[in-house]
Design a protein around this motif. Structure first.
Motif, short mmCIF file in Angstrom:
data_model
loop_
_atom_site.label_atom_id
_atom_site.label_comp_id
_atom_site.label_asym_id
_atom_site.label_seq_id
_atom_site.Cartn_x
_atom_site.Cartn_y
_atom_site.Cartn_z
N ASP A 129 11.77 -6.96 0.58
CA ASP A 129 11.56 -8.14 0.57
C ASP A 129 11.39 -9.27 0.94
OD1 ASP A 129 9.18 -6.63 -0.72
OD2 ASP A 129 10.30 -7.20 -2.86
N LEU A 130 12.99 -9.45 1.00
CA LEU A 130 13.25 -10.80 1.36
C LEU A 130 13.68 -11.03 2.69
CD1 LEU A 130 15.17 -13.51 1.45
CD2 LEU A 130 17.08 -12.05 1.45
N ARG A 173 1.22 -1.09 -0.03
CA ARG A 173 0.43 0.57 0.23
C ARG A 173 0.99 1.58 -0.27
NH1 ARG A 173 -5.21 -1.72 3.97
NH2 ARG A 173 -5.55 -3.52 3.00
N LEU A 174 1.82 1.05 0.70
CA LEU A 174 3.06 2.55 0.74
C LEU A 174 3.62 2.72 -0.54
CD1 LEU A 174 4.63 2.15 4.21
CD2 LEU A 174 2.75 3.57 3.58
N ARG A 175 4.35 1.34 -1.08
CA ARG A 175 4.02 1.95 -2.86
C ARG A 175 3.00 2.47 -3.39
NH1 ARG A 175 8.41 -3.84 -2.10
NH2 ARG A 175 9.52 -3.08 -1.53
N GLN A 233 10.38 2.69 -2.71
CA GLN A 233 9.88 1.95 -3.77
C GLN A 233 9.87 0.11 -3.93
OE1 GLN A 233 9.64 4.18 -6.33
NE2 GLN A 233 9.09 5.78 -5.08
N ALA A 234 10.33 -0.30 -5.23
CA ALA A 234 10.07 -1.66 -4.72
C ALA A 234 11.67 -1.83 -4.00
CB ALA A 234 10.67 -2.17 -6.51
N THR A 267 13.38 5.79 5.67
CA THR A 267 12.87 5.93 4.97
C THR A 267 11.29 6.32 5.35
OG1 THR A 267 13.72 4.99 2.75
CG2 THR A 267 11.16 5.98 2.13
N LEU A 268 10.79 5.67 6.35
CA LEU A 268 9.25 5.75 6.33
C LEU A 268 9.28 7.14 7.60
CD1 LEU A 268 8.65 2.14 7.32
CD2 LEU A 268 7.60 3.80 5.46
#
Length: 293
Positions: free
Chosen positions: A107-108, A93-95, A101-102, A139-140
């Protein structure tokens, strides 16, 4: 609405989990680090969503309408029926709204946190997650307009080093280990009825040194010097192992602190620590060449 679903609650939960993650990384317990790092990212991601609109943390399922209204403060749901998004969906949702960003490393990390990828306690895979973890938190926090030092406290500088693209991997790793060693000692001494001369770094006086076995890769004997080298983590006397160099000088190849248990191996790690070894090297050179009185 339940206070546990508020922006501030998510933020404080993320902060607590993030500090646990850094402590885990320094022990080193990398399975636990991945778990707590993933929890910290999940909670701070929810804080970022809730700050924009509380309904953004609602899980989409059969009672979605009730959940949305509960988060909006107009309907009360039993706690057993309250469902918020998981880490993966919160990140997605934040992306979608451009906050994140990706990032395959992030993700890992989330997969490791969820148990989809297992990391053994000595896994370099989990250990290496420190950079994407710190980068995502930064970033957050920027999106939330919250200062880095308010969130990280004593870990602030170590986290800054972890995301500093101008520094190489060895420097980042060494600076992190220095912070971890310093905090381990602080935690061990906290609350203990110790005299000031033990609690504070002792004043250095004189040197001691001894010769070790011949290193087959060096030009001669090695010598360990204790006295002049202030540990880059706690400031106390550290033991420095020195080998002769080809130019009849000496080079430090290991540094060990008996207080905070910092261990540095090789000239590159020692250089990255910014430790001042000039006097220790001078004493070592004199000892290696028989000039020490």
């Amino acid at each position: 609405m339940d206070d546990s679903l508020s922006y501030e609650s998510f933020y404080q939960g993320a902060k607590k989990a993030a500090h646990k993650a850094m402590d885990d990384h320094g022990r080193p317990e990398f399975d636990e680090f991945a778990l707590h790092a993933g929890v910290a990212v999940e909670k701070l991601a929810k804080a970022a969503l809730a700050a924009k609109n509380p309904v953004y943390v609602a899980e989409i399922q059969r009672n979605s309408a009730d959940m949305v209204m509960h988060l909006g403060g107009h309907v009360h749901l039993d706690k057993k029926k309250v469902r918020t998004v998981g880490a993966t969906e919160a990140i997605n949702r934040l992306r979608k709204i451009g906050v994140l960003q990706a990032d395959t490393d992030l993700d890992l990390l989330i997969e490791m946190r969820n148990g989809a990828v297992h990391a053994a306690p000595d896994s370099t895979l989990a250990k290496g997650m420190i950079s994407p973890f710190a980068r995502t938190i930064e970033t957050l926090l920027s999106d939330l307009s919250r200062p880095l030092d308010d969130f990280w406290g004593r870990w602030t500088q170590a986290v800054k080093d972890a995301v500093d693209k101008q520094r190489n991997a060895v420097y980042q790793d060494v600076q992190l280990r220095i912070s971890q060693a310093r905090h381990r000692l602080e935690d061990r001494l906290e609350g203990l009825p110790l005299p000031k001369e033990i609690r504070l770094p002792p004043k250095m006086s004189g040197f001691s040194f001894f010769f070790g076995a011949v290193n087959p890769d060096a030009d001669g004997d090695i010598v360990s010097v204790t006295g002049g080298a202030g540990c880059p983590a706690c400031g106390r006397e550290a033991q420095v192992t020195v080998e002769p160099s080809s130019d009849k000088g000496a080079v430090a190849v290991a540094l060990t602190c008996p207080w905070c248990h910092l261990h540095l191996n090789g000239p590159e790690e020692i250089e990255a620590s910014d430790a001042d070894l000039d006097i220790s090297l001078e004493v070592a050179e004199a000892a290696l060449h028989g000039d020490y009185e």
